[in-house]
Design an enzyme around this catalytic site. Structure first.
Site, PDB file in Angstrom:
ATOM      1  N   THR A 105     -20.243  17.227   2.068  1.00  0.00           N
ATOM      2  CA  THR A 105     -19.288  17.724   2.785  1.00  0.00           C
ATOM      3  C   THR A 105     -18.999  17.190   4.051  1.00  0.00           C
ATOM      4  O   THR A 105     -20.103  16.826   4.779  1.00  0.00           O
ATOM      5  CB  THR A 105     -19.247  19.461   2.791  1.00  0.00           C
ATOM      6  OG1 THR A 105     -20.256  19.696   3.816  1.00  0.00           O
ATOM      7  CG2 THR A 105     -19.428  20.118   1.668  1.00  0.00           C
ATOM      8  N   LYS A 126     -21.348 -12.035  -0.525  1.00  0.00           N
ATOM      9  CA  LYS A 126     -20.395 -10.925  -0.518  1.00  0.00           C
ATOM     10  C   LYS A 126     -19.980 -10.835  -2.002  1.00  0.00           C
ATOM     11  O   LYS A 126     -19.924 -11.643  -2.820  1.00  0.00           O
ATOM     12  CB  LYS A 126     -19.004 -11.151   0.087  1.00  0.00           C
ATOM     13  CG  LYS A 126     -19.362 -11.150   1.603  1.00  0.00           C
ATOM     14  CD  LYS A 126     -19.698  -9.648   2.145  1.00  0.00           C
ATOM     15  CE  LYS A 126     -18.433  -8.686   2.101  1.00  0.00           C
ATOM     16  NZ  LYS A 126     -17.530  -9.043   3.398  1.00  0.00           N
ATOM     17  N   GLN A 183      22.020   4.832  -9.118  1.00  0.00           N
ATOM     18  CA  GLN A 183      21.477   3.538  -9.628  1.00  0.00           C
ATOM     19  C   GLN A 183      20.282   3.058  -8.965  1.00  0.00           C
ATOM     20  O   GLN A 183      19.554   2.239  -9.653  1.00  0.00           O
ATOM     21  CB  GLN A 183      22.776   2.551  -9.677  1.00  0.00           C
ATOM     22  CG  GLN A 183      22.244   1.237 -10.256  1.00  0.00           C
ATOM     23  CD  GLN A 183      23.469   0.145 -10.065  1.00  0.00           C
ATOM     24  OE1 GLN A 183      24.348   0.382 -11.119  1.00  0.00           O
ATOM     25  NE2 GLN A 183      23.810  -0.811  -9.217  1.00  0.00           N
ATOM     26  N   GLU A 215     -10.642  -1.204  -3.750  1.00  0.00           N
ATOM     27  CA  GLU A 215      -9.698  -1.303  -2.529  1.00  0.00           C
ATOM     28  C   GLU A 215      -8.298  -1.182  -2.851  1.00  0.00           C
ATOM     29  O   GLU A 215      -7.312  -0.346  -2.364  1.00  0.00           O
ATOM     30  CB  GLU A 215      -9.970  -2.130  -1.829  1.00  0.00           C
ATOM     31  CG  GLU A 215     -11.510  -2.341  -1.186  1.00  0.00           C
ATOM     32  CD  GLU A 215     -11.686  -3.709  -0.610  1.00  0.00           C
ATOM     33  OE1 GLU A 215     -11.338  -4.033   0.634  1.00  0.00           O
ATOM     34  OE2 GLU A 215     -12.243  -4.445  -1.373  1.00  0.00           O
ATOM     35  N   LYS A 272      16.121   3.422 -10.403  1.00  0.00           N
ATOM     36  CA  LYS A 272      15.307   2.840 -11.565  1.00  0.00           C
ATOM     37  C   LYS A 272      13.989   1.806 -10.820  1.00  0.00           C
ATOM     38  O   LYS A 272      13.137   2.033 -11.400  1.00  0.00           O
ATOM     39  CB  LYS A 272      16.374   1.624 -12.345  1.00  0.00           C
ATOM     40  CG  LYS A 272      17.166   2.977 -12.997  1.00  0.00           C
ATOM     41  CD  LYS A 272      18.116   1.937 -13.929  1.00  0.00           C
ATOM     42  CE  LYS A 272      19.413   2.749 -14.081  1.00  0.00           C
ATOM     43  NZ  LYS A 272      19.940   3.329 -12.970  1.00  0.00           N
ATOM     44  N   SER A 301     -16.231 -13.764  -1.492  1.00  0.00           N
ATOM     45  CA  SER A 301     -15.742 -14.110  -0.294  1.00  0.00           C
ATOM     46  C   SER A 301     -15.931 -15.605  -0.108  1.00  0.00           C
ATOM     47  O   SER A 301     -16.864 -16.355  -0.678  1.00  0.00           O
ATOM     48  CB  SER A 301     -16.513 -13.602   0.721  1.00  0.00           C
ATOM     49  OG  SER A 301     -16.366 -14.380   1.929  1.00  0.00           O
ATOM     50  N   SER A 331      23.349  -4.023 -11.349  1.00  0.00           N
ATOM     51  CA  SER A 331      22.006  -3.305 -11.802  1.00  0.00           C
ATOM     52  C   SER A 331      21.197  -4.257 -12.770  1.00  0.00           C
ATOM     53  O   SER A 331      19.972  -3.891 -13.026  1.00  0.00           O
ATOM     54  CB  SER A 331      21.799  -1.930 -12.045  1.00  0.00           C
ATOM     55  OG  SER A 331      22.730  -1.902 -13.189  1.00  0.00           O
ATOM     56  N   ASN A 374     -17.299  -8.214  -3.212  1.00  0.00           N
ATOM     57  CA  ASN A 374     -16.378  -7.084  -2.643  1.00  0.00           C
ATOM     58  C   ASN A 374     -15.658  -6.331  -3.928  1.00  0.00           C
ATOM     59  O   ASN A 374     -15.446  -6.866  -4.792  1.00  0.00           O
ATOM     60  CB  ASN A 374     -15.328  -7.644  -1.943  1.00  0.00           C
ATOM     61  CG  ASN A 374     -15.624  -8.463  -0.777  1.00  0.00           C
ATOM     62  OD1 ASN A 374     -16.665  -8.126  -0.031  1.00  0.00           O
ATOM     63  ND2 ASN A 374     -15.156  -9.816  -0.440  1.00  0.00           N
TER      64      ASN A 374
END
Ligand code: ARG
Length: 464
Positions: free
Chosen positions: A161, A289, A328, A296, A331, A283, A29, A291
């Site tokens: 709503t 664009k 183990q 996201e 983690k 973009s 580990s 974004n």
């Protein structure tokens, strides 16, 4: 040490041969639990001090151990430490290096202790820190939301709503809704921290120890409230990690919902907010664009966090007491979930701090979709004495009329109103405006600016 024919220096006494390479690979580990180095060394130093205080080891041996551990820590922090897979995990890597540095006294450190209580202690210390970090991250986010709320406490916007226009609300009210949600997340992390703050050290492998240890002393030295009361429980549960993951999952869900709103709101169709260049991307093909990638990704990150929660629950669900090596697997899930959550919190805080709410677009949208239809129905009840059901029906007829004419309710003439109900007076136009609509919702927790300002004041004081 990595010579496969030699047995493990830490536990190999009864072994004639070393492990197969595949055995070593599945068993080790160290590749991930090296992140527990600081906690492991802190725990070992507390344990050594206690062994000396109780006369189990000599002061000089404990002193050498405690000093040597600091040397090991600085080697790890400075990247000068050679981690060994053959030594499996952080506990044995540290101890083996301690032996190289201080010699024989290093062998006394593991008296009255096992890796089982050691790892349970290390991991609690680590998760406890993450609870604190989450509380801090959430506080920063709440502060950023408060600034937004205060700037636009009385700005009107549509409340939804079903994502259909429902009633006008205020921007400040919407921001403060998230403050409440993130405040509950914060208290979940704080609660989890309180519950997990018991020290497993001294539980040893599972049954406690015959040495006259002082568990209060180690618990206190490590900032725990008390020693864990049952040694079997202390080494075998990971509910503290699960609570962290559960709190993280709920928090990530809140972040994801808000992120979704930011994605919608920043679109050309809504234009409710403008995200800053610092938290947007372009973009490679469409020059126009901008974004909302950060939003996201925050929306998506919940997948990893909930995944970690499910993964660890699944690992734990069938384990007999006490320790099993399955644990183990706790983690990596928690490390990844914690890293993901902290990043998502920081990104959301940055985005909220930088974004601009577009007051005019919010207000224009607030009036659309017959958002004050409920105000009209309420007015008919209040002023005309109509039963609410009848008022609802009359209002519905007026909405249908406005819809067929392609206008808003406030654009209908009094004559047109009278077609639905003869008693309607000019005063009705007052309640059809969105500002009057929000100003009228003064019930406790409601959207009226006076209520929103009260919420803001309460939280400003709480966060001061
Ligand atoms: N690396 C182990 C873990 O993370 C440490 C405890 C090992 N204990 C044992 N009895 N083999 O769980």
């Amino acid at each position: 040490m990595s010579d496969k024919t030699s047995s493990n220096a830490m536990w190999g006494g009864r072994f004639a041969a070393g492990p197969d390479a595949i055995m070593e690979a599945i068993n080790a580990s160290i590749g991930f639990d090296k992140r527990l180095a600081a906690q492991d060394i802190e725990g070992s130093r507390a344990h050594a001090a206690m062994l000396a205080a109780t006369g189990i080891v000599s002061d000089s041996d404990a002193g050498a151990i405690r000093e040597g551990l600091l040397t090991v820590l600085s080697e790890i922090e400075e990247g000068r430490f050679a981690f060994s897979t053959a030594l499996e995990d952080i506990h044995m890597n540290v101890e083996a290096r301690l032996k190289e540095i201080i010699g024989e006294p290093a062998g006394r450190l593991h008296t009255a202790r096992s890796r089982n209580d050691q790892v349970a202690t290390d991991f609690r210390l680590w998760v406890r820190d993450q609870c604190d970090a989450a509380v801090e991250g959430l506080t920063a986010l709440m502060r950023a939301l408060l600034v937004q709320a205060e700037a636009g406490a009385d700005w009107v916007m549509p409340g939804f709503t079903h994502l259909q226009t429902a009633q006008p609300v205020t921007w400040g009210h919407h921001m403060m809704a998230y403050v409440e949600m993130f405040a509950r997340d914060r208290s979940r992390f704080a609660d989890a921290r309180t519950r997990m703050n018991e020290c497993p050290l001294g539980a040893a492998a599972l049954a406690g120890t015959s040495f006259p240890i002082d568990r209060e002393m180690t618990a206190h030295a490590l900032g725990f409230d008390r020693p864990a009361a049952n040694s079997l429980d202390a080494v075998s549960d990971r509910d503290f990690a699960l609570e962290f993951l559960a709190a993280a999952s709920i928090c990530a869900m809140h972040l994801s919902r808000f992120a979704e709103e930011l994605v919608i709101w920043s679109s050309a169709q809504f234009r409710f907010v403008t995200l800053s260049d610092r938290f947007s991307t372009g973009s490679s093909i469409m020059p126009q664009k901008k974004n909302p990638d950060a939003a996201e990704l925050i929306r998506a990150k919940i997948g990893r966090i909930v995944g970690a929660n499910i993964a660890l629950l699944t690992v734990m669900k069938g384990l007999p007491l006490a320790y099993s090596k399955d644990m183990q697997e706790d983690k990596e899930q928690v490390f990844d979930a914690a890293d993901t959550l902290m990043l998502a919190l920081a990104a959301m805080t940055g985005m909220v701090g930088d974004m601009t709410a577009n007051r005019a677009a919010l207000e224009a949208a607030a009036a659309s979709g017959f958002s004050t239809a409920t105000d009209l129905a309420d007015w008919l009840v209040r002023e005309m004495g109509l039963p609410f059901r009848e008022a609802h029906h009359v209002t519905g007829a007026l909405v249908a009329l406005a819809e067929s004419k392609g206008c808003d309710l406030k654009d209908l003439s009094l004559d047109e109103m009278h077609a639905a109900h003869g008693g309607i007076t000019n005063a009705v136009y007052d309640v059809l405006g969105v500002h009057n609509s929000v100003a009228s919702r003064t019930s406790y927790g409601g959207t009226a600016p006076v209520q929103v300002h009260a919420q803001i004041a309460r939280w400003k004081e709480a966060l001061a």
